[in-house]
Scaffold this motif. Structure first.
Motif, PDB file in Angstrom:
ATOM      1  N   ASN A   1     -11.144  -3.368   5.829  1.00  0.00           N
ATOM      2  CA  ASN A   1     -11.758  -4.443   6.596  1.00  0.00           C
ATOM      3  C   ASN A   1     -10.771  -4.961   7.617  1.00  0.00           C
ATOM      4  O   ASN A   1      -9.570  -5.053   7.338  1.00  0.00           O
ATOM      5  N   THR A   2     -11.258  -5.301   8.807  1.00  0.00           N
ATOM      6  CA  THR A   2     -10.373  -5.816   9.847  1.00  0.00           C
ATOM      7  C   THR A   2     -10.375  -7.334   9.937  1.00  0.00           C
ATOM      8  O   THR A   2      -9.427  -7.935  10.418  1.00  0.00           O
ATOM      9  N   GLY A   3     -11.427  -8.017   9.489  1.00  0.00           N
ATOM     10  CA  GLY A   3     -11.396  -9.452   9.327  1.00  0.00           C
ATOM     11  C   GLY A   3     -11.541 -10.271  10.593  1.00  0.00           C
ATOM     12  O   GLY A   3     -11.667  -9.762  11.705  1.00  0.00           O
ATOM     13  N   ALA A   4     -11.501 -11.587  10.387  1.00  0.00           N
ATOM     14  CA  ALA A   4     -11.782 -12.553  11.450  1.00  0.00           C
ATOM     15  C   ALA A   4     -10.603 -12.791  12.387  1.00  0.00           C
ATOM     16  O   ALA A   4     -10.742 -13.510  13.380  1.00  0.00           O
ATOM     17  N   HIS A   5      -9.452 -12.224  12.084  1.00  0.00           N
ATOM     18  CA  HIS A   5      -8.286 -12.438  12.957  1.00  0.00           C
ATOM     19  C   HIS A   5      -8.437 -11.740  14.309  1.00  0.00           C
ATOM     20  O   HIS A   5      -7.724 -12.075  15.258  1.00  0.00           O
ATOM     21  N   TRP A   6      -9.320 -10.768  14.386  1.00  0.00           N
ATOM     22  CA  TRP A   6      -9.517 -10.082  15.665  1.00  0.00           C
ATOM     23  C   TRP A   6     -10.364 -10.962  16.581  1.00  0.00           C
ATOM     24  O   TRP A   6     -11.578 -10.825  16.676  1.00  0.00           O
ATOM     25  N   SER A   7      -9.683 -11.881  17.253  1.00  0.00           N
ATOM     26  CA  SER A   7     -10.355 -12.848  18.123  1.00  0.00           C
ATOM     27  C   SER A   7      -9.408 -13.253  19.238  1.00  0.00           C
ATOM     28  O   SER A   7      -8.195 -13.031  19.170  1.00  0.00           O
ATOM     29  N   ARG A   8      -9.956 -13.896  20.249  1.00  0.00           N
ATOM     30  CA  ARG A   8      -9.111 -14.403  21.341  1.00  0.00           C
ATOM     31  C   ARG A   8      -8.204 -15.514  20.848  1.00  0.00           C
ATOM     32  O   ARG A   8      -7.148 -15.773  21.440  1.00  0.00           O
ATOM     33  N   HIS A   9      -8.586 -16.159  19.765  1.00  0.00           N
ATOM     34  CA  HIS A   9      -7.741 -17.204  19.185  1.00  0.00           C
ATOM     35  C   HIS A   9      -6.387 -16.637  18.765  1.00  0.00           C
ATOM     36  O   HIS A   9      -5.357 -17.330  18.844  1.00  0.00           O
ATOM     37  N   GLU A  10      -6.368 -15.380  18.312  1.00  0.00           N
ATOM     38  CA  GLU A  10      -5.130 -14.754  17.864  1.00  0.00           C
ATOM     39  C   GLU A  10      -4.506 -13.882  18.953  1.00  0.00           C
ATOM     40  O   GLU A  10      -3.287 -13.800  19.062  1.00  0.00           O
ATOM     41  N   TYR A  11      -5.338 -13.216  19.757  1.00  0.00           N
ATOM     42  CA  TYR A  11      -4.811 -12.309  20.772  1.00  0.00           C
ATOM     43  C   TYR A  11      -4.593 -13.058  22.080  1.00  0.00           C
ATOM     44  O   TYR A  11      -5.151 -12.737  23.127  1.00  0.00           O
ATOM     45  N   THR A  12      -3.716 -14.036  22.000  1.00  0.00           N
ATOM     46  CA  THR A  12      -3.458 -14.894  23.161  1.00  0.00           C
ATOM     47  C   THR A  12      -2.605 -14.204  24.219  1.00  0.00           C
ATOM     48  O   THR A  12      -2.399 -14.760  25.305  1.00  0.00           O
ATOM     49  N   MET A  13      -2.082 -13.021  23.893  1.00  0.00           N
ATOM     50  CA  MET A  13      -1.293 -12.289  24.887  1.00  0.00           C
ATOM     51  C   MET A  13      -2.174 -11.653  25.961  1.00  0.00           C
ATOM     52  O   MET A  13      -1.695 -11.290  27.034  1.00  0.00           O
ATOM     53  N   LEU A  14      -3.480 -11.539  25.693  1.00  0.00           N
ATOM     54  CA  LEU A  14      -4.395 -10.968  26.680  1.00  0.00           C
ATOM     55  C   LEU A  14      -4.659 -11.971  27.802  1.00  0.00           C
ATOM     56  O   LEU A  14      -4.648 -13.190  27.570  1.00  0.00           O
ATOM     57  N   PRO A  15      -4.907 -11.516  29.003  1.00  0.00           N
ATOM     58  CA  PRO A  15      -5.129 -12.419  30.141  1.00  0.00           C
ATOM     59  C   PRO A  15      -6.314 -13.366  29.907  1.00  0.00           C
ATOM     60  O   PRO A  15      -7.310 -12.998  29.272  1.00  0.00           O
ATOM     61  N   THR A  16      -6.202 -14.576  30.436  1.00  0.00           N
ATOM     62  CA  THR A  16      -7.256 -15.590  30.271  1.00  0.00           C
ATOM     63  C   THR A  16      -7.699 -16.176  31.603  1.00  0.00           C
ATOM     64  O   THR A  16      -8.341 -17.227  31.636  1.00  0.00           O
ATOM     65  N   HIS A  17      -7.399 -15.519  32.710  1.00  0.00           N
ATOM     66  CA  HIS A  17      -7.673 -16.113  34.016  1.00  0.00           C
ATOM     67  C   HIS A  17      -9.123 -15.934  34.454  1.00  0.00           C
ATOM     68  O   HIS A  17      -9.567 -16.576  35.409  1.00  0.00           O
ATOM     69  N   ASP A  18      -9.878 -15.055  33.759  1.00  0.00           N
ATOM     70  CA  ASP A  18     -11.244 -14.780  34.204  1.00  0.00           C
ATOM     71  C   ASP A  18     -12.255 -15.358  33.222  1.00  0.00           C
ATOM     72  O   ASP A  18     -11.935 -16.256  32.441  1.00  0.00           O
ATOM     73  N   THR A  19     -13.470 -14.853  33.213  1.00  0.00           N
ATOM     74  CA  THR A  19     -14.547 -15.464  32.438  1.00  0.00           C
ATOM     75  C   THR A  19     -14.428 -15.128  30.954  1.00  0.00           C
ATOM     76  O   THR A  19     -13.724 -14.190  30.551  1.00  0.00           O
ATOM     77  N   GLN A  20     -15.168 -15.885  30.142  1.00  0.00           N
ATOM     78  CA  GLN A  20     -15.197 -15.636  28.713  1.00  0.00           C
ATOM     79  C   GLN A  20     -15.731 -14.235  28.421  1.00  0.00           C
ATOM     80  O   GLN A  20     -15.208 -13.540  27.534  1.00  0.00           O
ATOM     81  N   VAL A  21     -16.733 -13.819  29.159  1.00  0.00           N
ATOM     82  CA  VAL A  21     -17.299 -12.475  28.965  1.00  0.00           C
ATOM     83  C   VAL A  21     -16.240 -11.414  29.228  1.00  0.00           C
ATOM     84  O   VAL A  21     -16.106 -10.445  28.461  1.00  0.00           O
TER      85      VAL A  21
ATOM     86  N   GLU B   1     -12.331 -25.605  23.738  1.00  0.00           N
ATOM     87  CA  GLU B   1     -11.908 -24.295  24.218  1.00  0.00           C
ATOM     88  C   GLU B   1     -11.302 -23.464  23.085  1.00  0.00           C
ATOM     89  O   GLU B   1     -11.516 -22.251  23.001  1.00  0.00           O
ATOM     90  N   ASP B   2     -10.562 -24.130  22.211  1.00  0.00           N
ATOM     91  CA  ASP B   2      -9.937 -23.432  21.097  1.00  0.00           C
ATOM     92  C   ASP B   2     -10.986 -22.868  20.142  1.00  0.00           C
ATOM     93  O   ASP B   2     -10.898 -21.726  19.692  1.00  0.00           O
ATOM     94  N   ARG B   3     -12.007 -23.666  19.851  1.00  0.00           N
ATOM     95  CA  ARG B   3     -13.061 -23.204  18.945  1.00  0.00           C
ATOM     96  C   ARG B   3     -13.821 -22.015  19.498  1.00  0.00           C
ATOM     97  O   ARG B   3     -14.176 -21.109  18.753  1.00  0.00           O
ATOM     98  N   LEU B   4     -14.098 -22.044  20.760  1.00  0.00           N
ATOM     99  CA  LEU B   4     -14.835 -20.931  21.348  1.00  0.00           C
ATOM    100  C   LEU B   4     -14.069 -19.617  21.223  1.00  0.00           C
ATOM    101  O   LEU B   4     -14.667 -18.537  21.166  1.00  0.00           O
TER     102      LEU B   4
END
Length: 485
Positions: A301-321, A400-403
């Motif tokens: 199982n890969t679990g709930a950690h695979w989210s933008r909440h954890e992968y904050t190293m990915l760019p965030t300058h564009d849309t949520q989609v 924003e954090d919850r989303l």
């Protein structure tokens, strides 16, 4: 070989998980414990314990609760042909139960338990295990309650959660977990069950001794040499991401993350070299060939950690989609690497257990949804972000954090695994992968989470996690007269 937590339970603990039974059905089996809280819930309930699970099969007690079949009774005497009495008519043969198989068992709905647990004592009696404390309740919001009031409400909530049973909707039945049958099945494999992904309970391994009461019987039933008892039948590997920091950096850099500047602060639990451990554990030993002949089982199982909440190293300058799509691409890269390492292994079946849903407003649902179609409409992914923001007053940063928890993407990631396993099945004679689709049965239980209105991601124990263990049993232990994995 890296240090890896092993879990042999001949007191047998069935997460992972694995892999990781129910009241009267699985007497003494599942003991589900509490450990660290998931970071997604820190905004809701800081420093609360996360609920995790393992299977506890205590062999001496459990085998007495599930004794082996006795020898067949002696044949009745032949009728005397000179007797004036007419011979008794032969009884009609009993029909064999119609057992559900994998996908059939997973399609159904929740029905009130019959007979129900009337009191906490009733439930505790059904789950009594001298090795572990009994269940006493599920958490309730702390609203100026006295200790007595809180205990009573927690006990009642546990009863409310446990007084429902899963009923397959095809008229067939699920087999009751038989602990000895499970242990015998695992002894016939080189590595037993290895749970990877869901955090296991942190305990030390135990091993059987020559004085262990059921040892002789287990060896005889399994038909394996005594050397097999020196290796685990359950192993728990706490592995949140399935890949480590170097690979995460490499993959995320493909999608815009900085290769050097990003400070690594994550506390993902990691077992370095878990793939090498699995390879060694499932390999057949020369002195056991012809005896240890069944597949080992990995529950993944890969679990709930695979989210933008954890992968904050990915760019965030564009849309949520755009951000979620980038995360999805990262997830696919992880899948390819894990598949490439596990698929070539022989004598192994991999069961992928999907990440379970969160229900953003679980406080509004005191009972299960009546059906899967109802649940799919009530918990549609498009409604999840809005409902995550509606449960309390939040400032902009908290919103924003919850989303970024990305609960609406859980099943997107699940379906990536499902489709990948389907495609592998089209190109291989022997697939070796099973997708255990527990999403639907979990989606129908918004009432069964850890704490209503506070933690709507984790589960009130033993509850849902126990049901997963039962479903794993249906896959791992073959139906009489049929081939297993």
């Amino acid at each position: 070989m890296p240090s890896i937590r092993r879990f042999l339970r001949f007191r047998v603990m069935i997460p992972f998980a694995l892999l990781i039974g129910v009241a009267q059905l699985i007497n003494h089996i599942t003991r589900l414990k509490h450990s660290t809280w998931h970071p997604h819930d820190s905004a809701l309930a800081a420093q609360q314990p996360q609920e995790q699970f393992h299977l506890n099969l205590s062999i001496p007690e459990l085998l007495s609760a599930h004794p082996p079949p006795h020898a067949l009774p002696p044949s009745p005497p032949s009728p005397n042909p000179n007797s004036p009495e007419e011979s008794e008519p032969e009884p009609e043969p009993k029909l064999k139960p119609q057992w559900c198989k994998q996908e059939e068992c997973l399609s159904g709905s929740w029905t009130p338990r019959s007979p129900s647990y009337q009191t906490l004592a009733d439930l505790q009696k059904a789950y009594m295990n001298p090795q572990e404390p009994v269940w006493s309740g599920c958490r309730v919001p702390d609203k100026d309650l006295t200790d007595l009031e809180r205990s009573e409400k927690m006990a009642q909530r546990l009863l409310d959660v446990m007084n429902w049973e899963w009923l397959p909707d095809n008229g067939k039945k699920m087999r009751v977990v038989n602990v000895e049958e499970l242990v015998v099945r695992l002894l016939r494999s080189a590595g037993g069950i290895i749970l990877i992904g869901a955090p296991p309970q942190k305990r030390s391994p135990t091993h059987p001794t020559k004085q262990h009461p059921p040892r002789t019987r287990l060896i005889a039933r399994a038909g394996v040499p005594a050397s097999r008892l020196q290796r685990p039948i359950f192993t728990f590997l706490e592995e949140h991401m399935l890949i480590g920091e170097p690979e995460i950096r490499e993959i995320t850099a493909m999608y815009g993350a900085s290769k050097e500047d990003y400070p690594w602060y994550h506390d993902f639990q990691r077992v370095e070299g878990w793939e090498d451990f699995v390879r060694d554990a499932v390999a057949w030993r020369e002195d056991e060939r012809g005896y240890v002949t069944e597949d080992s089982v990995v529950v993944l199982n890969t679990g709930a950690h695979w989210s933008r909440h954890e992968y904050t190293m990915l760019p965030t300058h564009d849309t949520q989609v755009d951000q979620q799509h980038r995360l999805e691409l990262t997830f696919k890269q992880m899948m390819r690497r894990v598949r490439s390492r596990l698929t070539p292994l022989t004598h192994l079946t991999i069961i992928y257990r999907p990440t379970a849903p969160g229900h953003p407003r679980c406080d509004l649902s005191p009972r299960p949804y009546p059906s899967l179609p109802y649940a799919l409409e009530a918990e549609s992914p498009s409604s999840i972000p809005g409902r995550l923001l509606s449960s309390m007053h939040l400032n902009q940063e908290e919103r924003e954090d919850r989303l970024k928890w990305d609960w609406d993407r859980f099943n997107v990631h699940n379906l990536l695994w499902k489709e990948s396993i389907r495609k592998m099945g089209e190109t291989r004679k022997r697939l070796g992968w099973v997708y255990l689709d527990v999403w639907g049965l979990a989606l129908q239980r918004p009432d069964a989470h850890a704490e209503s209105g506070v933690d709507c991601l984790h589960w009130c124990l033993p509850g849902m996690l126990e049901e997963w263990n039962k479903q794993i049993y249906q896959v791992v232990v073959p139906i009489d007269g049929e081939d297993g994995l």
